[in-house]
Design a protein around this motif. Structure first.
Motif, PDB file in Angstrom:
ATOM      1  N   ARG A 104    -101.877 -13.845 -12.512  1.00 15.07           N
ATOM      2  CA  ARG A 104    -102.980 -14.777 -12.265  1.00 15.07           C
ATOM      3  C   ARG A 104    -102.368 -16.098 -11.814  1.00 15.07           C
ATOM      4  N   LEU A 105    -102.874 -16.635 -10.727  1.00  9.67           N
ATOM      5  CA  LEU A 105    -102.380 -17.892 -10.180  1.00  9.67           C
ATOM      6  C   LEU A 105    -103.558 -18.822  -9.947  1.00  9.67           C
ATOM      7  N   GLU A 106    -103.467 -20.030 -10.483  1.00  7.72           N
ATOM      8  CA  GLU A 106    -104.455 -21.072 -10.233  1.00  7.72           C
ATOM      9  C   GLU A 106    -103.733 -22.181  -9.486  1.00  7.72           C
ATOM     10  N   TYR A 107    -104.324 -22.609  -8.365  1.00  5.08           N
ATOM     11  CA  TYR A 107    -103.655 -23.597  -7.543  1.00  5.08           C
ATOM     12  C   TYR A 107    -104.674 -24.495  -6.857  1.00  5.08           C
ATOM     13  N   ASP A 108    -104.218 -25.695  -6.538  1.00  2.94           N
ATOM     14  CA  ASP A 108    -105.009 -26.639  -5.770  1.00  2.94           C
ATOM     15  C   ASP A 108    -104.555 -26.504  -4.321  1.00  2.94           C
ATOM     16  N   PRO A 109    -105.416 -25.981  -3.433  1.00  6.29           N
ATOM     17  CA  PRO A 109    -104.995 -25.760  -2.049  1.00  6.29           C
ATOM     18  C   PRO A 109    -104.447 -27.011  -1.366  1.00  6.29           C
ATOM     19  N   GLY A 110    -105.047 -28.147  -1.584  1.00 10.19           N
ATOM     20  CA  GLY A 110    -104.565 -29.378  -0.964  1.00 10.19           C
ATOM     21  C   GLY A 110    -103.178 -29.751  -1.429  1.00 10.19           C
ATOM     22  N   SER A 111    -102.921 -29.594  -2.714  1.00  6.95           N
ATOM     23  CA  SER A 111    -101.609 -29.911  -3.263  1.00  6.95           C
ATOM     24  C   SER A 111    -100.537 -28.977  -2.707  1.00  6.95           C
ATOM     25  N   VAL A 112    -100.864 -27.687  -2.585  1.00  8.46           N
ATOM     26  CA  VAL A 112     -99.908 -26.724  -2.035  1.00  8.46           C
ATOM     27  C   VAL A 112     -99.598 -27.076  -0.581  1.00  8.46           C
ATOM     28  N   ARG A 113    -100.618 -27.391   0.181  1.00 11.89           N
ATOM     29  CA  ARG A 113    -100.412 -27.747   1.600  1.00 11.89           C
ATOM     30  C   ARG A 113     -99.593 -29.031   1.729  1.00 11.89           C
ATOM     31  N   ASP A 114     -99.903 -30.036   0.911  1.00  8.50           N
ATOM     32  CA  ASP A 114     -99.163 -31.295   0.973  1.00  8.50           C
ATOM     33  C   ASP A 114     -97.691 -31.100   0.618  1.00  8.50           C
ATOM     34  N   THR A 115     -97.416 -30.206  -0.318  1.00  6.53           N
ATOM     35  CA  THR A 115     -96.053 -29.994  -0.776  1.00  6.53           C
ATOM     36  C   THR A 115     -95.238 -29.115   0.167  1.00  6.53           C
ATOM     37  N   PHE A 116     -95.844 -28.021   0.629  1.00  3.38           N
ATOM     38  CA  PHE A 116     -95.092 -27.041   1.394  1.00  3.38           C
ATOM     39  C   PHE A 116     -95.527 -26.901   2.851  1.00  3.38           C
ATOM     40  N   GLY A 117     -96.632 -27.517   3.235  1.00  6.99           N
ATOM     41  CA  GLY A 117     -97.128 -27.331   4.592  1.00  6.99           C
ATOM     42  C   GLY A 117     -97.836 -26.002   4.713  1.00  6.99           C
ATOM     43  N   GLY A 118     -98.027 -25.558   5.930  1.00  3.78           N
ATOM     44  CA  GLY A 118     -98.673 -24.272   6.157  1.00  3.78           C
ATOM     45  C   GLY A 118    -100.122 -24.420   6.554  1.00  3.78           C
ATOM     46  N   PRO A 119    -100.829 -23.293   6.640  1.00  5.47           N
ATOM     47  CA  PRO A 119    -102.203 -23.301   7.128  1.00  5.47           C
ATOM     48  C   PRO A 119    -103.172 -23.922   6.130  1.00  5.47           C
ATOM     49  N   LYS A 120    -104.381 -24.166   6.605  1.00  6.19           N
ATOM     50  CA  LYS A 120    -105.458 -24.704   5.768  1.00  6.19           C
ATOM     51  C   LYS A 120    -106.506 -23.631   5.516  1.00  6.19           C
ATOM     52  N   GLY A 121    -107.352 -23.904   4.530  1.00  8.53           N
ATOM     53  CA  GLY A 121    -108.549 -23.104   4.296  1.00  8.53           C
ATOM     54  C   GLY A 121    -108.291 -21.642   4.042  1.00  8.53           C
ATOM     55  N   PHE A 122    -109.120 -20.788   4.682  1.00 10.90           N
ATOM     56  CA  PHE A 122    -109.063 -19.350   4.479  1.00 10.90           C
ATOM     57  C   PHE A 122    -107.691 -18.785   4.830  1.00 10.90           C
ATOM     58  N   ALA A 123    -107.072 -19.306   5.878  1.00 11.55           N
ATOM     59  CA  ALA A 123    -105.747 -18.834   6.274  1.00 11.55           C
ATOM     60  C   ALA A 123    -104.725 -19.090   5.169  1.00 11.55           C
ATOM     61  N   GLN A 124    -104.849 -20.239   4.484  1.00 15.31           N
ATOM     62  CA  GLN A 124    -103.932 -20.547   3.392  1.00 15.31           C
ATOM     63  C   GLN A 124    -104.138 -19.576   2.236  1.00 15.31           C
ATOM     64  N   THR A 125    -105.400 -19.308   1.902  1.00 14.92           N
ATOM     65  CA  THR A 125    -105.705 -18.363   0.823  1.00 14.92           C
ATOM     66  C   THR A 125    -105.099 -16.996   1.132  1.00 14.92           C
ATOM     67  N   ASN A 126    -105.243 -16.529   2.370  1.00 15.29           N
ATOM     68  CA  ASN A 126    -104.669 -15.238   2.753  1.00 15.29           C
ATOM     69  C   ASN A 126    -103.149 -15.259   2.683  1.00 15.29           C
ATOM     70  N   ALA A 127    -102.540 -16.355   3.105  1.00 13.59           N
ATOM     71  CA  ALA A 127    -101.082 -16.464   3.065  1.00 13.59           C
ATOM     72  C   ALA A 127    -100.567 -16.423   1.632  1.00 13.59           C
ATOM     73  N   ILE A 128    -101.233 -17.131   0.728  1.00 16.75           N
ATOM     74  CA  ILE A 128    -100.811 -17.142  -0.675  1.00 16.75           C
ATOM     75  C   ILE A 128    -100.992 -15.756  -1.292  1.00 16.75           C
ATOM     76  N   GLU A 129    -102.108 -15.092  -0.986  1.00 19.02           N
ATOM     77  CA  GLU A 129    -102.327 -13.744  -1.517  1.00 19.02           C
ATOM     78  C   GLU A 129    -101.247 -12.785  -1.021  1.00 19.02           C
ATOM     79  N   ARG A 130    -100.913 -12.845   0.266  1.00 19.36           N
ATOM     80  CA  ARG A 130     -99.852 -11.981   0.803  1.00 19.36           C
ATOM     81  C   ARG A 130     -98.517 -12.258   0.120  1.00 19.36           C
ATOM     82  N   LEU A 131     -98.215 -13.528  -0.113  1.00 18.67           N
ATOM     83  CA  LEU A 131     -96.956 -13.902  -0.749  1.00 18.67           C
ATOM     84  C   LEU A 131     -96.878 -13.369  -2.182  1.00 18.67           C
ATOM     85  N   VAL A 132     -97.937 -13.558  -2.957  1.00 13.91           N
ATOM     86  CA  VAL A 132     -97.945 -13.089  -4.349  1.00 13.91           C
ATOM     87  C   VAL A 132     -97.879 -11.562  -4.387  1.00 13.91           C
TER      88      VAL A 132
END
Length: 141
Positions: free
Chosen positions: A99-127
């Protein structure tokens, strides 16, 4: 906060899976982007992470809760919290629920990468990929 829940079934006894999840030093073998990891005093873990071309040190507080549940919470940015819950399927197979709880804005600010739905898909693929790598790692012994 966004929440992601995934699981993987591994072909090892629950004690083997539990021990391997607690060996933070081995995380670079199965967690994508982790270049170094160590356990520190006071139930903390230190990870050296390379994500999106950015190197970053991540500190997390790690604790065991209840029967076979390991929780963690990042210290500072990015804002991350999560848990691994282990359940025996039989004497030689274990289900690991992540189980992972994350703030999308904080993840993007820290590591860069896509926004919104694309970011959610990227994180799911990574996990999902990290869980599969963990499965391979523990089943190889």
């Amino acid at each position: 906060m966004s929440t992601l829940e995934l699981h993987v079934d591994v072909g090892v006894p629950i004690d083997t899976a539990w021990e391997n999840l607690h060996q933070v030093e081995n995380y670079p073998h199965f967690v994508d982007g982790v270049r170094g990891a160590r356990t520190e005093a006071g139930g903390r873990a230190h990870l050296e992470v390379d994500a999106g071309g950015r190197a970053r040190d991540v500190e997390a507080e790690v604790s065991d809760r209840g029967e076979r549940v390991m929780e963690w919470l990042s210290v500072g940015a990015p804002e991350l919290a999560g848990s691994f819950s282990l359940q025996p399927l039989d004497k030689n197979h274990t289900r690991i629920q992540a189980r992972l709880e994350y703030d999308p804005g904080s993840v993007r600010d820290t590591f860069g990468g896509p926004k919104g739905f694309a970011q959610t898909n990227a994180i799911e693929r990574l996990v999902r990929s990290d869980l599969e790598h963990f499965k391979e790692y523990v089943e190889r012994g």
